[in-house]
Design a protein around this motif. Structure first.
Motif, PDB file in Angstrom:
ATOM      1  N   LEU A 133      35.262  34.816  36.469  1.00 15.50           N
ATOM      2  CA  LEU A 133      35.459  34.669  37.911  1.00 15.50           C
ATOM      3  C   LEU A 133      34.122  34.576  38.637  1.00 15.50           C
ATOM      4  CD1 LEU A 133      37.081  34.773  40.551  1.00 15.50           C
ATOM      5  CD2 LEU A 133      37.195  37.264  40.288  1.00 15.50           C
ATOM      6  N   LEU A 134      33.201  35.478  38.318  1.00 18.30           N
ATOM      7  CA  LEU A 134      31.890  35.451  38.971  1.00 18.30           C
ATOM      8  C   LEU A 134      31.124  34.187  38.620  1.00 18.30           C
ATOM      9  CD1 LEU A 134      30.881  39.198  38.533  1.00 18.30           C
ATOM     10  CD2 LEU A 134      31.504  38.043  40.653  1.00 18.30           C
ATOM     11  N   ALA A 135      31.232  33.746  37.361  1.00 17.98           N
ATOM     12  CA  ALA A 135      30.538  32.524  36.951  1.00 17.98           C
ATOM     13  C   ALA A 135      31.060  31.309  37.725  1.00 17.98           C
ATOM     14  CB  ALA A 135      30.704  32.304  35.450  1.00 17.98           C
ATOM     15  N   SER A 136      32.360  31.301  38.009  1.00 14.82           N
ATOM     16  CA  SER A 136      32.947  30.163  38.734  1.00 14.82           C
ATOM     17  C   SER A 136      32.504  30.112  40.192  1.00 14.82           C
ATOM     18  CB  SER A 136      34.474  30.237  38.662  1.00 14.82           C
ATOM     19  OG  SER A 136      34.980  31.301  39.467  1.00 14.82           O
ATOM     20  N   LYS A 137      31.997  31.244  40.712  1.00 12.76           N
ATOM     21  CA  LYS A 137      31.561  31.313  42.111  1.00 12.76           C
ATOM     22  C   LYS A 137      30.046  31.152  42.245  1.00 12.76           C
ATOM     23  CE  LYS A 137      35.778  32.469  43.415  1.00 12.76           C
ATOM     24  NZ  LYS A 137      36.619  31.606  44.274  1.00 12.76           N
ATOM     25  N   SER A 254      47.604  38.405  49.128  1.00  8.68           N
ATOM     26  CA  SER A 254      47.899  37.178  49.865  1.00  8.68           C
ATOM     27  C   SER A 254      46.738  36.193  49.832  1.00  8.68           C
ATOM     28  CB  SER A 254      48.269  37.511  51.316  1.00  8.68           C
ATOM     29  OG  SER A 254      47.181  38.140  51.979  1.00  8.68           O
ATOM     30  N   ALA A 255      45.529  36.696  50.044  1.00  2.86           N
ATOM     31  CA  ALA A 255      44.375  35.789  50.099  1.00  2.86           C
ATOM     32  C   ALA A 255      43.930  35.338  48.708  1.00  2.86           C
ATOM     33  CB  ALA A 255      43.210  36.483  50.808  1.00  2.86           C
ATOM     34  N   GLY A 256      44.177  36.168  47.698  1.00  2.00           N
ATOM     35  CA  GLY A 256      43.682  35.858  46.355  1.00  2.00           C
ATOM     36  C   GLY A 256      44.750  35.373  45.408  1.00  2.00           C
ATOM     37  N   SER A 257      45.779  34.730  45.936  1.00  2.00           N
ATOM     38  CA  SER A 257      46.892  34.299  45.077  1.00  2.00           C
ATOM     39  C   SER A 257      46.440  33.364  43.960  1.00  2.00           C
ATOM     40  CB  SER A 257      47.983  33.627  45.919  1.00  2.00           C
ATOM     41  OG  SER A 257      47.468  32.512  46.628  1.00  2.00           O
ATOM     42  N   SER A 258      45.475  32.487  44.252  1.00  2.00           N
ATOM     43  CA  SER A 258      45.009  31.560  43.201  1.00  2.00           C
ATOM     44  C   SER A 258      44.285  32.317  42.088  1.00  2.00           C
ATOM     45  CB  SER A 258      44.083  30.497  43.803  1.00  2.00           C
ATOM     46  OG  SER A 258      42.929  31.099  44.382  1.00  2.00           O
ATOM     47  N   LEU A 259      43.556  33.400  42.437  1.00  2.00           N
ATOM     48  CA  LEU A 259      42.902  34.217  41.419  1.00  2.00           C
ATOM     49  C   LEU A 259      43.933  34.905  40.536  1.00  2.00           C
ATOM     50  CD1 LEU A 259      40.046  36.071  43.354  1.00  2.00           C
ATOM     51  CD2 LEU A 259      39.873  34.049  41.912  1.00  2.00           C
ATOM     52  N   LEU A 260      44.988  35.376  41.160  1.00  2.00           N
ATOM     53  CA  LEU A 260      46.028  36.059  40.394  1.00  2.00           C
ATOM     54  C   LEU A 260      46.770  35.077  39.489  1.00  2.00           C
ATOM     55  CD1 LEU A 260      47.357  38.453  43.176  1.00  2.00           C
ATOM     56  CD2 LEU A 260      45.594  38.869  41.437  1.00  2.00           C
ATOM     57  N   ASN A 430      30.762  45.310  26.331  1.00  2.00           N
ATOM     58  CA  ASN A 430      29.963  46.460  26.749  1.00  2.00           C
ATOM     59  C   ASN A 430      30.440  46.971  28.104  1.00  2.00           C
ATOM     60  OD1 ASN A 430      28.721  44.906  28.818  1.00  2.00           O
ATOM     61  ND2 ASN A 430      26.965  44.395  27.534  1.00  2.00           N
ATOM     62  N   LYS A 431      29.819  48.059  28.569  1.00  3.89           N
ATOM     63  CA  LYS A 431      30.237  48.682  29.822  1.00  3.89           C
ATOM     64  C   LYS A 431      29.290  48.355  30.972  1.00  3.89           C
ATOM     65  CE  LYS A 431      33.187  50.980  30.495  1.00  3.89           C
ATOM     66  NZ  LYS A 431      34.558  50.610  30.946  1.00  3.89           N
ATOM     67  N   GLN A 432      28.423  47.378  30.774  1.00  7.88           N
ATOM     68  CA  GLN A 432      27.489  47.024  31.838  1.00  7.88           C
ATOM     69  C   GLN A 432      28.232  46.361  32.997  1.00  7.88           C
ATOM     70  OE1 GLN A 432      24.073  44.956  30.393  1.00  7.88           O
ATOM     71  NE2 GLN A 432      22.853  45.555  32.153  1.00  7.88           N
ATOM     72  N   CYS A 433      27.806  46.677  34.209  1.00  6.61           N
ATOM     73  CA  CYS A 433      28.439  46.157  35.425  1.00  6.61           C
ATOM     74  C   CYS A 433      28.522  44.635  35.362  1.00  6.61           C
ATOM     75  CB  CYS A 433      27.635  46.585  36.645  1.00  6.61           C
ATOM     76  SG  CYS A 433      28.186  45.836  38.188  1.00  6.61           S
ATOM     77  N   PRO A 434      29.718  44.048  35.529  1.00  9.41           N
ATOM     78  CA  PRO A 434      29.824  42.596  35.456  1.00  9.41           C
ATOM     79  C   PRO A 434      29.058  41.872  36.558  1.00  9.41           C
ATOM     80  CG  PRO A 434      31.901  43.575  36.174  1.00  9.41           C
ATOM     81  CD  PRO A 434      31.020  44.695  35.725  1.00  9.41           C
ATOM     82  N   ALA A 435      28.809  42.574  37.675  1.00  5.94           N
ATOM     83  CA  ALA A 435      28.088  41.966  38.797  1.00  5.94           C
ATOM     84  C   ALA A 435      26.607  42.334  38.785  1.00  5.94           C
ATOM     85  CB  ALA A 435      28.724  42.378  40.111  1.00  5.94           C
ATOM     86  N   GLN A 436      26.084  42.741  37.634  1.00 10.91           N
ATOM     87  CA  GLN A 436      24.673  43.146  37.560  1.00 10.91           C
ATOM     88  C   GLN A 436      23.742  42.102  38.159  1.00 10.91           C
ATOM     89  OE1 GLN A 436      23.076  42.576  33.757  1.00 10.91           O
ATOM     90  NE2 GLN A 436      21.054  43.417  34.216  1.00 10.91           N
TER      91      GLN A 436
END
Length: 481
Positions: A133-137, A254-260, A430-436
Motif C-alpha cells: 500500500l505504501l509503495a503504491s502511494k 467509507s473513504a477507503g473502500s477501494s483499499l478494503l 520482521n517487526k520493523q515499522c512499515p512506514a520507517q
C-alpha cells in the motif's frame, strides 16, 4: 551481539543482578519510583549505579494489578539492546505496550498486526499489504505533504498574528499529520466523512484509554496514590471510547473502500483489514508523528540560529540547483538528513521495546554476558541504548552533523527508533515499522519546507506524557520567500 552458545563469547558470564522484591510490594515500590519519585531516566540510572551493570532485573509498570507479571530483564546499553531486534531469538506476541495488552475490544475484536509475532501467518499477510500500500502511494508523498504543510504554516502564522501571539505547534502539526495520512491512504479529505475535523482528538481519546496505565497526569504529589489506584488498578474498558473509535472506523470504511477491496483480494477479511488500517493510521502513524515532529523542532530549536542558518543555506542551495523540491534534492541535503537522524537518536518517540526469549540465550553487554531463560520478558530502554557513551561521543548533546560522512553513516546501525536498525528495511518477516522510510522522509521534508519559509524561530516547550509540548513564539520569515 547475542548468542545461545556461551562458548562463543569471550566475555565473563555473570548472573543478572537486580531484584523484583516481595510479591505485590516490590512491583508497587518500583512503580512509584518510576512514576513519582525518580522518573524514568533516574529510575534506570540509579539501578545501573547500584548494581554496576547495564543488564538488570526489575519490575516495569503497570503491575502488579493490571499486569500478571511485571518482572523484566532490562537492557540499558546499545549492545545488549540489539537482541530485541533479532526475531529469531525473541518473540513479540502481544508485547507492543509492554507487560500488559489492552482488550481487543479497542480494535474491533482483532489483534492488529503490531501485536502479532513474526511466526503468525497473518502477520506476514498484513505487513505485506501495508508495504504494498505504501509503495503504491510513493509518487503522492511529496506533493500531498507539501500541501498539508502549507496549511500548517498558514495556521501557525495566523495564530501568531492573533491575540495570544503564540501558537501550539503540537495541535497544528497534529492536524496536518492526520489530514496527510488520511488523504494519502484514502485519497479523500477526512472532512468528507463522519470524522470531520475531529480526527486528531478522536485518535487521542482512543489512545489515552488504551495507554492510561503507562502514563501519569503530573498532578501534585498529594494525589499520586489516588491517581495510581485509579488508572492502574483496572484497565479502561473499550466502551468508554466506543463512539470515538466508531467515527474513525466508519470514516475509513467509507473513504477507503477501494483499499478494503484490495485487502480482500490479498486474502484479508474486509472488517479485519479496516480495523488494522485504522490502527496503523491512528496508533502507528499519527500517534508516532504527533510525538516526532515536536521532538524534531525542540532539538533543532535548542541548537539555535547557527544551525538554523546552516540548514537554510543547504536547503535553499540544493532546491535552487535542483529547480525545486524532489526526492533527488532531499537526498542531496546531507546535513538535513543527519539532523533528522540525530533527533531520532537522542529522543526516540517510542522509548520502550519488549519481547520474550524464544529460547535459552545469552545476551552480551559491553563487558559481560548474561543468561536469559526461555519465556522471560526482556525490556529495552531505547534512550539509554541510543545515548550509550561507549558508542556515541557526547551522547547527551544534539550534534546535527553526527551522521555526516562515512564514519557518521556507520553509526546509523545503532539508531533503532523504528523497531529495527536504520540500516535495515521493513519486510513482512520482521517487526520493523512499515512506514520507517516515510517517517524519515516526512521529517526531512518538514525541515525543508520550514527553512524555505523561515530563517529562524523562537519557542518554548514543556515535557508531557508523549514527547514535548511545543509552543511557537515567533517565526522570522525568509526575505526571499
Amino acid at each position: 551481539m547475542a548468542s545461545s552458545d556461551t562458548s562463543n563469547s569471550k566475555l565473563p558470564l555473570k548472573p543478572i543482578p537486580g531484584s523484583y522484591g516481595l510479591p505485590f510490594f516490590g512491583p508497587l515500590s518500583d512503580r512509584h519510583d518510576y512514576f513519582y519519585h525518580q522518573g524514568s531516566d533516574k529510575f534506570f540510572s540509579e539501578r545501573i549505579r547500584k548494581y554496576n551493570s547495564t543488564v538488570i532485573r526489575t519490575n516495569m509498570p503497570p503491575g502488579p494489578f493490571i499486569s500478571s507479571n511485571p518482572r523484566v530483564i532490562a537492557l540499558l546499553d546499545g549492545v545488549s539492546f540489539q537482541i530485541l531486534l533479532d526475531n529469531a531469538k525473541v518473540e513479540k506476541r502481544d508485547v507492543l505496550d509492554g507487560t500488559f495488552m489492552p482488550t481487543t475490544s479497542f480494535f474491533g475484536g482483532y489483534r492488529p498486526c503490531a501485536f502479532q509475532d513474526t511466526t503468525e501467518p497473518s502477520h506476514a499477510l498484513l505487513k505485506r499489504f501495508y508495504l504494498n500500500l505504501l509503495a503504491s502511494k510513493h509518487d503522492s508523498f511529496l506533493p500531498l505533504f507539501r500541501n498539508n504543510l502549507a496549511e500548517h504554516f498558514t495556521d501557525l502564522e495566523d495564530k501568531l498574528a492573533g491575540r495570544s501571539a503564540k501558537a501550539s505547534f503540537n495541535t497544528s502539526v497534529g492536524s496536518a499529520s492526520f489530514n496527510f495520512l488520511f488523504r494519502l491512504l484514502t485519497g479523500k479529505d477526512p472532512t468528507e466523512t463522519k470524522i470531520g475535523s475531529d480526527g486528531p482528538s478522536l485518535v487521542t481519546t482512543w489512545l489515552a484509554a488504551q495507554l492510561a496505565p503507562l502514563a501519569t497526569l503530573g498532578l501534585p504529589w498529594i494525589f499520586n496514590y489516588a491517581e495510581d489506584f485509579l488508572i492502574r488498578t483496572f484497565t479502561f474498558p473499550a466502551w468508554t471510547v466506543k463512539s470515538s473509535y466508531k467515527k474513525l472506523y466508519d470514516g475509513f470504511a467509507s473513504a477507503g473502500s477501494s483499499l478494503l477491496d484490495e485487502a480482500e483480494r490479498a486474502g484479508i477479511q474486509r472488517d479485519e483489514a479496516c480495523h488494522n488500517l485504522v490502527f496503523m493510521l491512528g496508533f502507528n502513524a499519527h500517534g508516532g508523528l504527533v510525538n516526532q515532529f515536536p521532538i524534531l523542532m525542540k532539538w533543532v530549536g535548542l541548537s539555535g540560529e547557527g544551525l538554523h542558518k546552516e540548514l537554510a543555506e543547504e536547503i535553499r542551495r540544493v532546491v535552487k540547483e535542483e529547480n525545486g523540491v524532489s526526492l533527488r534534492a532531499l537526498d542531496r541535503m546531507i546535513l538535513t538528513k543527519s539532523a533528522v537522524y540525530e533527533a531520532l537518536r537522542i529522543e526516540p518517540a517510542v522509548p520502550f521495546q519488549y519481547a520474550k526469549a524464544r529460547e535459552d540465550l545469552v545476551v552480551e553487554s559491553h563487558d559481560a554476558a548474561y543468561e536469559i531463560k526461555k519465556g522471560e520478558m526482556i525490556f529495552g530502554y531505547q534512550p539509554f541504548a541510543t545515548k550509550d557513551p561507549k558508542i556515541f561521543e557526547r551522547p547527551e548533546e544534539f550534534v546535527a552533523h553526527r551522521f555526516v560522512g562515512h564514519d557518521g553513516e556507520r553509526l546509523l546501525n545503532h539508531v533503532c527508533w523504528s523497531n529495527g536498525r536504520e540500516t535495515e528495511e521493513p519486510t513482512p518477516d520482521n517487526k520493523q515499522c512499515p512506514a520507517q522510510n516515510l517517517v524519515v522522509l516526512m521529517c526531512r521534508l518538514y525541515l525543508v519546507e520550514f527553512f524555505l519559509r523561515y530563517d529562524t524561530f523562537t519557542f518554548e516547550f514543556k515535557p508531557v506524557v508523549l514527547g514535548p509540548d511545543v509552543t511557537i513564539k515567533s517565526l522570522t520569515k525568509a526575505s526571499s520567500y
